[in-house]
Design an enzyme around this catalytic site. Structure first.
Site, PDB file in Angstrom:
ATOM      1  N   HIS A  19       0.841  -1.191   0.000  1.00  0.00           N
ATOM      2  CA  HIS A  19       0.000   0.000   0.000  1.00  0.00           C
ATOM      3  C   HIS A  19       0.882   1.249   0.000  1.00  0.00           C
ATOM      4  CE1 HIS A  19       0.409  -1.001   4.411  1.00  0.00           C
ATOM      5  NE2 HIS A  19       0.939   0.202   4.357  1.00  0.00           N
TER       6      HIS A  19
HETATM    7  P1  TYD Z   1      -1.682  -2.819   7.605  1.00  0.00           P
HETATM    8  O1  TYD Z   1      -1.040  -1.497   7.775  1.00  0.00           O
HETATM    9  O2  TYD Z   1      -2.477  -3.053   6.367  1.00  0.00           O
HETATM   10  O3  TYD Z   1      -0.600  -3.978   7.735  1.00  0.00           O
HETATM   11  P2  TYD Z   1       0.738  -4.312   6.920  1.00  0.00           P
HETATM   12  O4  TYD Z   1       1.018  -3.184   5.995  1.00  0.00           O
HETATM   13  O5  TYD Z   1       1.778  -4.470   7.958  1.00  0.00           O
HETATM   14  O6  TYD Z   1       0.512  -5.594   6.192  1.00  0.00           O
HETATM   15  O7  TYD Z   1      -2.587  -3.091   8.878  1.00  0.00           O
HETATM   16  C1  TYD Z   1      -3.149  -4.359   9.115  1.00  0.00           C
HETATM   17  C2  TYD Z   1      -4.341  -4.179  10.046  1.00  0.00           C
HETATM   18  O8  TYD Z   1      -3.920  -3.629  11.294  1.00  0.00           O
HETATM   19  C3  TYD Z   1      -5.400  -3.247   9.481  1.00  0.00           C
HETATM   20  O9  TYD Z   1      -6.678  -3.817   9.722  1.00  0.00           O
HETATM   21  C4  TYD Z   1      -5.282  -1.995  10.305  1.00  0.00           C
HETATM   22  C5  TYD Z   1      -4.642  -2.446  11.597  1.00  0.00           C
HETATM   23  N1  TYD Z   1      -3.712  -1.416  12.150  1.00  0.00           N
HETATM   24  C6  TYD Z   1      -4.120  -0.627  13.196  1.00  0.00           C
HETATM   25  O10 TYD Z   1      -5.262  -0.742  13.702  1.00  0.00           O
HETATM   26  N2  TYD Z   1      -3.258   0.304  13.692  1.00  0.00           N
HETATM   27  C7  TYD Z   1      -2.010   0.489  13.164  1.00  0.00           C
HETATM   28  O11 TYD Z   1      -1.233   1.367  13.645  1.00  0.00           O
HETATM   29  C8  TYD Z   1      -1.614  -0.334  12.057  1.00  0.00           C
HETATM   30  C9  TYD Z   1      -0.243  -0.180  11.436  1.00  0.00           C
HETATM   31  C10 TYD Z   1      -2.491  -1.278  11.589  1.00  0.00           C
END
Ligand code: TYD
Length: 140
Positions: free
Chosen positions: A53
């Protein structure tokens, strides 16, 4: 408009002692943004990739605090891979750069320092949408 030229690996301070090492990160002295949030990735399943992303506004510093992994950055025109293998290297990722985190070693821990609170509305999770938004901003 940000490009890969705005991303860089920052050498973090290192305090090395025979009994172990410390890396302190003190806000503006070390990181080019105010730190609003810290989170860490751990228990990453073998072969899994994270990220996938971009963010409209969020800036981040990504650190391999334990073990190693690679970060692939993409600004819509170019891609670059950064191998993070040291706890005293921080990869600065500006806003509007697509990132993928891959090739985690077993037990790796990724610490992320972030400029903003968690906001789902700040994410761009579709790569085609990201490229369209980059070109829209570049034109406007
Ligand atoms: P995401 O940022 O998409 O994970 P990655 O990039 O590491 O694969 O986040 C995964 C899930 O965690 C998403 O449902 C949102 C949640 N999340 C939070 O609630 N707070 C945060 O600070 C982060 C980074 C994620």
């Amino acid at each position: 408009m940000t490009t890969l030229a705005d991303a860089r690996v920052i050498d973090l301070p290192r305090i090395e002692r025979p009994e172990g090492s410390i890396t302190p990160v003190e806000g503006a002295a070390t990181v080019p943004f105010g730190i609003e949030r810290v989170y860490y990735l751990y228990d990453v399943v073998g072969g899994a990739s994270r990220g996938g992303h971009a963010h409209h506004e969020l800036e981040q510093l990504i650190v391999a605090a334990m073990g190693s992994f690679s970060v692939i950055l993409d600004d819509g025109n170019n891609r670059q891979r950064y191998d993070l293998t040291r706890a005293y290297h921080g990869l600065y990722v500006p806003a509007m750069v697509w990132r993928e985190l891959v090739d985690f070693t077993s037990g790796a821990v990724c610490i992320v320092l972030a400029s903003r609170p968690y906001e789902e509305s700040d994410y761009i999770r579709d790569h085609a949408e990201f490229v369209t938004e980059k070109h829209r901003r570049a034109a406007g």
